[in-house]
Design an enzyme around this catalytic site. Sequence first.
Site, PDB file in Angstrom:
ATOM      1  N   HIS A 220       6.436   4.308   2.241  1.00  0.00           N
ATOM      2  CA  HIS A 220       7.724   3.760   2.681  1.00  0.00           C
ATOM      3  C   HIS A 220       7.907   3.972   4.191  1.00  0.00           C
ATOM      4  O   HIS A 220       8.142   3.019   4.945  1.00  0.00           O
ATOM      5  CB  HIS A 220       8.862   4.439   1.906  1.00  0.00           C
ATOM      6  CG  HIS A 220      10.239   3.960   2.266  1.00  0.00           C
ATOM      7  ND1 HIS A 220      10.944   3.063   1.506  1.00  0.00           N
ATOM      8  CD2 HIS A 220      11.041   4.246   3.323  1.00  0.00           C
ATOM      9  CE1 HIS A 220      12.117   2.813   2.072  1.00  0.00           C
ATOM     10  NE2 HIS A 220      12.201   3.526   3.184  1.00  0.00           N
ATOM     11  N   GLU A 221       7.778   5.210   4.623  1.00  0.00           N
ATOM     12  CA  GLU A 221       7.991   5.504   6.051  1.00  0.00           C
ATOM     13  C   GLU A 221       6.912   4.838   6.911  1.00  0.00           C
ATOM     14  O   GLU A 221       7.187   4.403   8.024  1.00  0.00           O
ATOM     15  CB  GLU A 221       8.052   7.020   6.303  1.00  0.00           C
ATOM     16  CG  GLU A 221       9.184   7.755   5.579  1.00  0.00           C
ATOM     17  CD  GLU A 221      10.589   7.196   5.833  1.00  0.00           C
ATOM     18  OE1 GLU A 221      10.833   6.656   6.922  1.00  0.00           O
ATOM     19  OE2 GLU A 221      11.429   7.278   4.912  1.00  0.00           O
TER      20      GLU A 221
ATOM     21  N   HIS B 245       8.074   1.429   7.802  1.00  0.00           N
ATOM     22  CA  HIS B 245       8.993   1.452   8.947  1.00  0.00           C
ATOM     23  C   HIS B 245       8.198   1.640  10.245  1.00  0.00           C
ATOM     24  O   HIS B 245       8.454   0.989  11.257  1.00  0.00           O
ATOM     25  CB  HIS B 245       9.967   2.634   8.830  1.00  0.00           C
ATOM     26  CG  HIS B 245      11.096   2.426   7.856  1.00  0.00           C
ATOM     27  ND1 HIS B 245      11.981   1.394   7.966  1.00  0.00           N
ATOM     28  CD2 HIS B 245      11.506   3.153   6.775  1.00  0.00           C
ATOM     29  CE1 HIS B 245      12.895   1.484   6.983  1.00  0.00           C
ATOM     30  NE2 HIS B 245      12.616   2.541   6.247  1.00  0.00           N
TER      31      HIS B 245
ATOM     32  N   GLU C  15      14.100  -2.259   6.581  1.00  0.00           N
ATOM     33  CA  GLU C  15      13.920  -1.858   5.185  1.00  0.00           C
ATOM     34  C   GLU C  15      13.001  -2.844   4.457  1.00  0.00           C
ATOM     35  O   GLU C  15      12.316  -2.472   3.510  1.00  0.00           O
ATOM     36  CB  GLU C  15      15.299  -1.762   4.518  1.00  0.00           C
ATOM     37  CG  GLU C  15      15.394  -0.849   3.322  1.00  0.00           C
ATOM     38  CD  GLU C  15      15.060   0.623   3.583  1.00  0.00           C
ATOM     39  OE1 GLU C  15      15.044   1.072   4.755  1.00  0.00           O
ATOM     40  OE2 GLU C  15      14.779   1.327   2.604  1.00  0.00           O
TER      41      GLU C  15
HETATM   42 ZN    ZN Z   1      13.788   3.161   4.597  1.00  0.00          ZN
END
Ligand code: ZN
Length: 501
Positions: free
Chosen positions: A264-265, A268, A294
């Site tokens: 997830h990170e 980003h 996101e």
């Molecule tokens: Zn996030």
Amino acid sequence: MEEKVKQLASRLAEIADITNAQALLNWDQLTNMPNGGAEARGRQLATLAKISHDLSVAPELGQLIEDLLPYADTLPDTSQEAAMIRVAKKDYDRETRIPGEFVGKITEHISNTYMKWVEARAQNNFELVRPALETTLELSREASSFFPEAAHVADPLIDISDNGMTVGIIRPLFSDLRKELVPIMQAITSQAPAEDACIKQYFPEDDQIAFGEKVIRAMGYDFERGRQDRSAHPFTTRFSINDVRITTRVKSDDFLEAFFSTTHEAGHAMYEQGIDQALEGSNLASGTSAGVHESQSRLWENVVSRGKPFWECYYPQLQEIFPSQFGNVSMDTFYRAINKVQRSLIRTDADEVTYNLHVMIRFDLEIDMLEEKLEVRHLPEAWNERYRSDLGVLPASDAEGCMQDVHWYGGLIGGAFQGYTLGNILSGLFYGKALEAHPDIPEQIRQGKFDVLHGWLKDNIYAHGRKFEAPELIQRVTGSSMTTAPYLAYLKAKFGELYQI
Ligand code: ZN
């Protein structure tokens, strides 16, 4: 004009330097700083915040921007200079239109409300925090009133994190999505829940970290321009296009925690690392909005690393790293376990299907409060009613109901939640477009190759930084305005196969 453009760029670079120094001190505080450093760090951060605020509202900066606006209009749409001037104008207006005295009042009120919320939640007594929350609602409406041109009272609040997005755009999208999601969730949760004991075993922490880092390196996260550390809550931060850091949290008895927070990170972070180097140091050198950001974390976390092609490549490797845990667990059992769907009360624990329902409940309730259709004193009943109708569960207390999230109690009411679901919708939209351009992406992922997907995202989304606001970026990438159809098609294909619905 060229001289003025240079002056503007240099002022903006100075602001960026101070902001990035703040971010570095923050990162250190959340990863490495000994407790003893807390007091000095608080002071240092406050000093930097004051310097960056003073630089951001300097009348000379405002004058420079005004002088340059007519010039920006003569430049082509895609010009970096024009974007720099327009974004500077928007940032400057936001910084200067809300009076400093009002900001001070909000800051103090929010810190008091936060403490009241901690107490009220611990005692499960909404009444304790209700008066403070009523004031927050008044202040939120007042904050919005400094932007009288807005079509909806929530628009200025949404615009802070999701530039260019409005209630007018979001409301129909969310209502489409909710209509389709509720029956999907009902069909899935009427079946026996997936067996997920295999991911709740003991996994040595270092092995989990090493596996996650191997995966994100393959995906395209550049460790020469980044690093991963541990923190209480995972986050991404950046001090330059060439220094974008992530953190993760590891649980030795839960495989989901570290691995999926890492992908997830990394999503980003790849966005930030992928910004065109020509934008470095300018006000355009970051992601364009919370929702688009996101979309990238969700795309890499959910669409890619919770997908079947990905595990067809990586599951045998995972079995080698954890032979006693996964040696006798089939790929199918593992795949079902990491994609378990269940009705739940807590947003942050929710799965890919139900997560959006949690977010839309909050979005609708905060809009109702801002429109003065819902009074704060009726919030607990309204919350419970929506959980009953949308998720089929009823909180046993307000502590696990309307007091579970810090957002309304640690900030304004409005503007904090929409980005999560916009991100999910956009993850489906962007991935669908990438597939149209390169239909062999799933096959490549099956072979552990991510460069075509990563390259497409970089060229079409990451490179632009803040040059285009979200609605314009979406238009440029997809040739149309935002729609939920590709995301819903993705969910139906994936969970239709998993649950035979
Ligand atoms: Zn996030």
